[in-house]
Design an enzyme around this catalytic site. Structure first.
Site, PDB file in Angstrom:
ATOM      1  N   HIS A 438       0.763  -1.264   0.060  1.00  0.00           N
ATOM      2  CA  HIS A 438      -0.052  -0.029   0.075  1.00  0.00           C
ATOM      3  C   HIS A 438       0.810   1.147   0.147  1.00  0.00           C
ATOM      4  O   HIS A 438       0.739   2.348  -0.811  1.00  0.00           O
ATOM      5  CB  HIS A 438      -0.885   0.132   1.242  1.00  0.00           C
ATOM      6  CG  HIS A 438      -1.734   1.233   1.399  1.00  0.00           C
ATOM      7  ND1 HIS A 438      -1.432   2.416   2.140  1.00  0.00           N
ATOM      8  CD2 HIS A 438      -2.763   1.669   0.922  1.00  0.00           C
ATOM      9  CE1 HIS A 438      -2.227   3.222   1.877  1.00  0.00           C
ATOM     10  NE2 HIS A 438      -3.311   2.978   1.204  1.00  0.00           N
ATOM     11  N   CYS A 769      34.782   2.102 -25.336  1.00  0.00           N
ATOM     12  CA  CYS A 769      34.080   1.987 -24.211  1.00  0.00           C
ATOM     13  C   CYS A 769      34.940   2.587 -23.004  1.00  0.00           C
ATOM     14  O   CYS A 769      34.567   2.588 -21.830  1.00  0.00           O
ATOM     15  CB  CYS A 769      33.716   0.652 -23.635  1.00  0.00           C
ATOM     16  SG  CYS A 769      35.050  -0.694 -23.644  1.00  0.00           S
TER      17      CYS A 769
END
Length: 811
Positions: A438, A769
């Site tokens: 919730h 990279c």
């Protein structure tokens, strides 16, 4: 008017005037008649049961029944007077008005004709399922489960209700629950007139999940809005504990696109604590009760892999159906339950997801801390945001009137009764709950960060204490001491240019992958296996393979704790590595994801649990036993086999064939061939099933012999960090020479230019990279001018460098 139209209108009129309708006679168009929850159950029962999705049968009281009751009892005028002076911001006033409204409804008996209709509906269920059949009695408001307002949990639910008397009492209480404090507050905030909303009650056959498990699933990732993943949570017993956040459930993540192709792409299995379970209170004073779960059950997953995949397939089917019905993509919030008697799975609720589906898609918003402080508590991050303020620790719902706007709510868990103050919080921190509880759902809907399942938040955090709540660092959320400075960045995505040079990203942390995939990109140029091994596995692979021979007792103890679910310790390595790489590959699918096989140095391997026993002491590990030279060596061959098994699972079982494998620190072409032969032993054959294998270009030998390496590998990725060190002959970690480290050095640039030129001549892909293009825009320009195929960047520099590259390409 056609005869068909006349019949349809007649059926609709009869529905509108009925007091009770079986689920088999209602569908998604009947929300005004039976509310969102019941309309959805009827829709699934009729349309999706034929596709193999099991839905328990039942019936619903109608909106007409509720309005008839209000009218006959003469309640509307009394209720309107009651609400005339209501101030929902005043918690005490809200509490008093809500209590009086519910009392008015409960004091009035049901009219005989309504009572008889409910009794008949229940008796038909008993004819099917047996005398005094057990049912769930749930409220379903006519304004709930809309795509932009969930109304989740606003009214009451009663489980394990038996007999005519029990059903009538529960229905009456559900009618009254249209005026719970949280429902009154929520409607007022959302702008709904209290008297334009009616209440329907769903009476549904209970699934005996008290003897098995239950949970919630979403057909979208709840944190990032990533559409291609289904998130499933599970705990033992009835589902109320998961929904309300009373337990920390298991979490499973499944990749939808390859699931639909017939693969088994479970990307993550996270074990929850599952301390308690809700069961039937047979012969007791209440309908249900909570009991402790035995420790051995807590350490087991509540679902099998086959059950996880079945639920994920159902989530896909349900999402596709509702998207077709609504004519717009509709991610779904679904409750499921497993019957412990028959071992069957059932769907017991489904509603549109109301947070991620409503977000503006063309704006990328990110939160960044300028500095980090002392971590006080941590848990599951909800909402990729940062909030801060003074703590207000509240354990008793009756003390919520103490809460002040802008404070951080710290509590054990929340349920809908807490919502009047949740909307005023700058952040929420709870001891219990998972990503579908919730507190998590409401925090997302209200746009505030929450950290759930902390365990000890209410013990550590004190009222009045200033804290910063960060949910912007991946799956784990951190509560920091003090009010730390942070920034919020927004980038409009729709006007960004496209470049000829591919823009890829360097990604190490799987927990960030779904978020990073939202940044404009062409894939992943470097997925670092080391990050996953160091953070999610933490153990040296040989220590798992030879666990019984470990000499370090402390390491043995820690490894035993980490691998408590595994009889075969090595399988822990394979599973965790496959989950991590699979998540990154799924986030960017079908774009290429280049995964570098392990590139730890021997001293870094030694720092893993149990590692010292298997690693040599090297004077200079950077140019020692690392990368390719380890993979075919008898001293590490078994460890590399585990890496290969994990990558084969990612490609073959998960169906993520966008993964390209890359070999680091490969000194010679002959060494490359030996590594490929070693991989082939474990089913990773270059060229089979589209498998490409790249090599890192980070040694001068990789550049000088690039033509020969092109015969062995499918492509290159330049590692500018190591290439710079080895070209200039320096160690950048040495303070004596670190000042000389510069990728822009002319010698380094010559090496890179030569590598690009040779790769082009040999028709091989080549990218970079390394760090340099992320740090230096002029270096990125140089790479584009040389004709490099792709540049892989750190995520925080992608947008800046993209604009730079677009300008260079434009001339």
């Amino acid at each position: 008017m056609s005869q068909t139209t006349v019949i349809a209108q007649s059926v609709l009129h009869s529905k509108e005037k009925a007091f009770v309708l079986p689920f088999s006679e209602v569908g998604i168009t009947d929300i005004p008649i039976v509310g969102g929850k019941n309309a959805s159950l009827g829709e699934m029962l009729q349309q999706l049961s034929p596709k193999g999705i099991s839905v328990p049968d039942g019936f619903a009281t109608t909106a007409h029944a509720y309005r008839y009751f209000i009218e006959i009892a003469g309640l509307e005028e009394k209720l309107r007077q009651l609400f005339a002076d209501l101030d929902v911001e005043d918690v005490l006033c809200l509490r008093q008005v809500g209590k009086r409204a519910r009392s008015l409804i409960l004091q009035m008996p049901f009219p005989d004709e309504l009572q008889e209709a409910i009794v008949q509906g229940y008796q038909k269920l008993c004819e099917r399922y047996g005398p005094d059949t057990d049912v769930a009695v749930r409220s379903s408001a006519t304004a709930e489960d809309l795509p932009d307002a969930s109304f989740a949990g606003q009214q009451e639910t009663y489980l394990n209700v038996h007999g005519v008397k029990g059903v009538l009492e529960a229905c009456h209480k559900c009618f009254a629950s249209i005026f719970t404090d949280r429902a009154i507050s929520y409607r007022q905030i959302k702008g709904f007139d209290h008297f334009n909303v009616a209440l329907s009650v769903g009476v549904q056959k209970m699934v005996r999940s008290d003897l098995a498990s239950s949970g919630v699933m979403f057909s979208i990732d709840t944190e990032t809005g990533f559409k291609d993943a289904a998130l499933i949570t599970a705990a033992y017993g009835l589902g109320e504990n998961v929904v309300q956040g009373a337990v920390s459930p298991d979490e499973y993540l499944v990749f939808k696109p390859t699931l639909k192709q017939g693969f088994r792409p479970i990307l993550e299995k996270r074990l929850g604590t599952k301390e308690i379970k809700m069961i039937y209170d047979l012969g007791g004073s209440k309908f249900t009760k909570n009991i402790s779960v035995p420790p051995e059950q807590r350490r087991q997953f509540a679902l099998t892999d086959e059950e996880i995949l079945t639920l994920a397939r159902w989530a896909c089917e349900i999402e596709e159906h509702y998207s077709q019905v609504r004519g717009v993509y509709t991610p779904m919030d679904i409750e499921w339950a497993k019957d412990g008697i028959t071992n069957e799975l059932f769907i017991v609720q489904a509603r549109p997801e109301t947070v991620q589906s409503q977000k503006v898609q063309n704006v990328l918003r990110s939160y960044q801390l300028y500095e980090k402080g002392k971590v006080l508590v941590k848990g599951r991050a909800v909402g990729e945001m940062i909030g801060q303020g003074k703590v207000r620790a509240i354990l008793d719902i009756h003390r919520i009137d103490q809460f002040q706007p802008g404070e951080v709510l710290v509590t054990n868990r929340t349920d809908p009764d807490w919502e009047p103050i949740m909307k005023k919080a700058s952040a929420i921190v709870t001891n219990q709950g998972g990503r579908t509880c919730h507190a998590a759902i409401i925090a997302r809907e209200m746009g505030i960060p929450a950290i759930v399942g902390c365990g000890n938040a209410t013990t550590i955090l004190k009222t009045g204490q200033e804290i910063t709540v960060s949910c912007a660092e991946g799956e784990e959320g951190y509560v920091y001491d003090g009010l730390l400075p942070f920034e919020v960045q927004e980038v409009a995505l729709k006007n960004l240019p496209r470049t000829r040079t591919q823009i890829l990203m360097n990604v190490g942390n799987p927990a960030e992958a779904f978020s990073l995939a939202a940044i404009p990109n062409d894939g992943v140029g470097l997925a670092r296996m080391e990050f996953i091994i160091a953070n999610q596995i933490q153990v040296h692979p040989l220590a798992l393979l030879h666990f019984d021979q470990l000499e370090d007792e402390l390491a043995r103890y820690k490894i035993a704790e980490l691998t408590v679910q595994y009889e075969d310790k090595a399988q822990f390595f394979v599973d965790r590595l496959a989950y991590g790489i699979g998540t990154i590959a799924a986030a960017f699918y079908p774009k290429p994801v280049i995964v570098r096989m392990s590139d730890f140095k021997s001293n870094e391997y030694a720092n893993l649990l149990g590692g010292k026993q298997f690693e040599p002491n090297e004077e200079n590990p950077m140019i020692g036993w690392r990368g390719a030279s380890r993979y075919y060596d008898d001293r590490y061959r078994e460890g590399f086999a585990l890496e290969c098994q994990a990558m084969k699972r990612v490609r073959d079982e998960m169906g993520l064939t966008n993964v390209i494998l890359m070999i680091p620190f490969c000194r010679t072409p002959e060494e490359g061939k030996r590594v490929l032969a070693e991989m082939a032993k474990h089913g990773l054959v270059r060229g089979e099933n589209g498998l490409q294998v790249y090599v890192m270009c980070e040694l001068p030998s990789n550049v000088i012999l690039a033509d020969e390496f092109s015969e062995v590998f499918d492509g290159f990725s330049i590692g500018s960090n190591d290439l710079t060190q080895l070209t200039l002959g320096l160690d950048r970690d040495s303070s004596l020479v670190a000042r000389l480290f510069d990728e822009r050095n002319h010698a380094v640039k010559r090496m890179i230019a030569q590598a690009i030129a040779t790769a082009k001549q040999r028709d091989r892909k080549i990218g970079i990279c390394g760090q340099a293009p992320s740090d230096y825009p002029e270096f990125a320009r140089f790479l584009v001018e040389q004709g490099i195929d792709s540049i892989s960047l750190n995520p925080d520099s992608v947008l800046k460098t993209l604009l730079e590259i677009a300008a260079v390409e434009a001339g």
